[in-house]
Design a protein around this motif. Structure first.
Motif, PDB file in Angstrom:
ATOM      1  N   TYR A 257       1.195  -0.419  -0.270  1.00 29.17           N
ATOM      2  CA  TYR A 257      -0.215   0.185  -0.132  1.00 29.17           C
ATOM      3  C   TYR A 257       0.846   1.100  -0.218  1.00 29.17           C
ATOM      4  CZ  TYR A 257      -4.100  -2.715   1.228  1.00 29.17           C
ATOM      5  OH  TYR A 257      -5.487  -3.243   0.767  1.00 29.17           O
TER       6      TYR A 257
ATOM      7  N   ASN B  40       4.147   1.880  -0.566  1.00 32.02           N
ATOM      8  CA  ASN B  40       4.326   1.885  -2.246  1.00 32.02           C
ATOM      9  C   ASN B  40       3.697   1.966  -2.970  1.00 32.02           C
ATOM     10  OD1 ASN B  40       7.339   1.053  -1.006  1.00 32.02           O
ATOM     11  ND2 ASN B  40       7.045  -0.958  -1.586  1.00 32.02           N
ATOM     12  N   THR B  41       2.635   1.747  -3.297  1.00 31.77           N
ATOM     13  CA  THR B  41       1.167   2.202  -4.404  1.00 31.77           C
ATOM     14  C   THR B  41       1.064   3.562  -4.093  1.00 31.77           C
ATOM     15  OG1 THR B  41       0.783   0.207  -4.032  1.00 31.77           O
ATOM     16  CG2 THR B  41      -0.840   1.656  -5.040  1.00 31.77           C
ATOM     17  N   ASP B  42       0.996   4.351  -2.261  1.00 30.97           N
ATOM     18  CA  ASP B  42       0.769   5.885  -2.390  1.00 30.97           C
ATOM     19  C   ASP B  42       2.028   6.265  -2.412  1.00 30.97           C
ATOM     20  OD1 ASP B  42      -1.336   4.969  -1.276  1.00 30.97           O
ATOM     21  OD2 ASP B  42      -0.388   4.858   0.530  1.00 30.97           O
TER      22      ASP B  42
ATOM     23  N   ALA C 242       4.265   5.771  -5.364  1.00 30.95           N
ATOM     24  CA  ALA C 242       3.887   5.792  -6.967  1.00 30.95           C
ATOM     25  C   ALA C 242       2.932   7.171  -7.238  1.00 30.95           C
ATOM     26  CB  ALA C 242       3.838   4.315  -7.104  1.00 30.95           C
ATOM     27  N   LEU C 243       1.546   6.603  -6.858  1.00 32.34           N
ATOM     28  CA  LEU C 243       1.053   7.496  -6.893  1.00 32.34           C
ATOM     29  C   LEU C 243       0.955   8.701  -7.273  1.00 32.34           C
ATOM     30  CD1 LEU C 243      -2.790   5.387  -5.482  1.00 32.34           C
ATOM     31  CD2 LEU C 243      -2.107   6.035  -8.324  1.00 32.34           C
ATOM     32  N   ALA C 244       1.193   9.387  -5.648  1.00 28.80           N
ATOM     33  CA  ALA C 244       1.809  10.621  -5.809  1.00 28.80           C
ATOM     34  C   ALA C 244       2.730  11.426  -6.777  1.00 28.80           C
ATOM     35  CB  ALA C 244       2.315  10.843  -3.986  1.00 28.80           C
ATOM     36  N   GLU C 245       3.738  10.576  -6.497  1.00 32.38           N
ATOM     37  CA  GLU C 245       4.702  10.103  -8.389  1.00 32.38           C
ATOM     38  C   GLU C 245       3.672  10.777  -9.496  1.00 32.38           C
ATOM     39  OE1 GLU C 245       8.659  11.622 -10.055  1.00 32.38           O
ATOM     40  OE2 GLU C 245       7.992  11.112  -7.706  1.00 32.38           O
ATOM     41  N   LYS C 246       3.684  10.293  -9.154  1.00 33.58           N
ATOM     42  CA  LYS C 246       1.836  10.344 -11.377  1.00 33.58           C
ATOM     43  C   LYS C 246       1.902  11.575 -10.447  1.00 33.58           C
ATOM     44  CE  LYS C 246       3.458   6.099 -12.688  1.00 33.58           C
ATOM     45  NZ  LYS C 246       4.330   6.083 -13.971  1.00 33.58           N
ATOM     46  N   ASP C 247       0.789  11.986 -10.318  1.00 32.09           N
ATOM     47  CA  ASP C 247       0.450  12.990  -9.975  1.00 32.09           C
ATOM     48  C   ASP C 247       1.117  14.195  -9.752  1.00 32.09           C
ATOM     49  OD1 ASP C 247      -2.218  14.559  -8.926  1.00 32.09           O
ATOM     50  OD2 ASP C 247      -0.963  15.205  -7.529  1.00 32.09           O
ATOM     51  N   ARG C 248       2.661  13.950  -9.510  1.00 32.59           N
ATOM     52  CA  ARG C 248       3.609  15.427  -9.216  1.00 32.59           C
ATOM     53  C   ARG C 248       3.985  15.954 -11.419  1.00 32.59           C
ATOM     54  NH1 ARG C 248       8.638  16.063 -10.109  1.00 32.59           N
ATOM     55  NH2 ARG C 248       8.472  13.389 -10.594  1.00 32.59           N
TER      56      ARG C 248
END
Length: 400
Positions: free
Chosen positions: A341, A343-345, A347-353
């Motif tokens: 979880y 690592n998923t968060d 990764a999602l934050a990096e994608k959002d940035r």
């Protein structure tokens, strides 16, 4: 109902009687003609050496059989047995001399062949097959020799000698020994020479027994004292050469039984609890390695496995198990899930940035596009003013 025992005996005696089919005088003449190493036999031996060596080099059973069929080595070997059976020392020396010459020539030319051959197989099975003789090879040579002397003694001969040549292989072991010399391998040389000696000696013994049974005419009269000494020496020699073959046969039987037991044991235990055997291997020291996948085995699974091995005469210390499983507690599993979880968060934050950065770049491009559009409009107005002024000047020039 009474069984006529005497009638059965007479029937069986008549069934195996071969006196009328045998011509010992013609057989002696044929055997003597096949002994000398000269003329056609020289060429046939050369052809046989090349064929056998090539067949061994390329692992071709059919080619090797062809070399067995045309090899002239059987002649002096049967001649030696005939000489012993008929008490003919001159024929014995003549046969042994020609046999020795053939053996030396075969070794020399097969050694040369393998020394010059560029082909070296990773798994030379046909060569390996002639390095581990056993008591079964002794049996084949002995009974092949019996068939050979009977066939040589018949008035009308058939194709038995071809079968004898195949069953009691002589040329392939010599060429295998040549391979051992060419590659300085004692394993190939001594193993193959032992097979050749076994085949030759027991063909001679079978020929001797056949000559006695078929009542070939003796040439000389045996000396009782000399015959007794020779018999003792021959018995000691036979015991010496038989011991390794018996040992090899025993090992072969033991290995075969162990491999069969392992195969049945693995087949019975393909699934153990929530695990399964997906591979196994047998080592030389009678141990079996088992690869297991699935859930970790429980204590009762281990006991079931070892009990099954015992039924197939496989001890616990002969079973080596390798488990490809993952053992985790509930806390470790929860931690693993939480890490997933987290690592998923991340990764999602990096994608959002990255998405926000792209949006900002798009906005900047849109602003730049608006500025460029205003400049284009201004240029259009200037061009229109210029065109209007040019038209006015042209009208004034026309008026003048």
């Amino acid at each position: 109902m009474r069984i006529n025992i005497q009638g059965i005996k007479e029937y069986l005696k008549d069934l195996v009687k071969i006196d009328k089919e045998i011509d010992t005088v013609a057989a002696t003449h044929r055997i003597r003609e096949s002994i000398p190493f000269r003329g056609a036999n020289v060429w046939i031996l050369a052809f046989s050496i090349v064929i056998a060596s090539a067949g061994l080099n390329i692992n071709s059973t059919a080619v090797i059989i062809g070399a067995m069929l045309i090899s002239p080595l059987m002649g002096p070997i049967i001649g030696t047995g005939l000489a012993i059976g008929t008490y003919d020392p001159e024929l014995f020396r003549y046969s042994m001399r020609n046999l020795l010459i053939m053996v030396i020539v075969s070794l020399l030319f097969s050694t040369l062949f393998f020394a010059l051959s560029p082909l070296a197989l990773a798994n030379p099975t046909e060569l390996e097959a002639r390095t581990s003789p056993s008591i079964y090879d002794v049996m084949m040579a002995l009974f092949g020799g019996f068939a050979g002397i009977v066939e040589n003694s018949r008035k009308t001969r058939g194709t038995v000698l071809s079968g004898v040549a195949i069953a009691t292989a002589l040329m392939p072991p010599l060429c295998t020994a040549g391979y051992g010399l060419a590659h300085l391998s004692g394993h190939f040389f001594f193993g193959a020479m032992y097979l050749f000696i076994i085949n030759g000696v027991f063909i001679i013994i079978a020929t001797f027994i056949g000559v006695k049974y078929l009542r070939f005419r003796p040439v000389g009269t045996p000396d009782p004292n000399l015959a007794h000494r020779r018999k003792r020496a021959a018995s000691a020699f036979l015991i010496i050469i038989l011991i390794p073959s018996i040992t090899a046969a025993y090992k072969m039987v033991v290995n075969n039984n162990f491999e069969r037991n392992v195969k049945e044991f693995v087949s019975e235990n393909k699934v153990i609890g929530h695990s399964y055997i997906y591979d196994y291997s047998i080592a030389q020291k009678h141990t079996v390695g088992i690869s297991i996948a699935g859930e970790p085995m429980r204590d009762e699974d281990w006991e079931t496995l070892y009990a099954s091995a015992a039924r197939y005469k496989i001890k616990r210390d002969q079973v080596n198990v390798r488990q490809n499983t993952i053992r985790m507690t509930e806390a470790e599993m929860n931690q693993l899930i939480q890490n997933v979880y987290d690592n998923t968060d991340i990764a999602l934050a990096e994608k959002d940035r990255q998405l926000q950065s792209l949006i900002q770049r798009l906005d900047s491009l849109q602003e730049a596009s608006g500025v460029l559009r205003d400049r284009l409009d201004s240029l259009e107005l200037q061009l229109k003013d210029h065109d209007t002024g040019a038209e006015t000047v042209t009208e004034q020039e026309n008026d003048i």
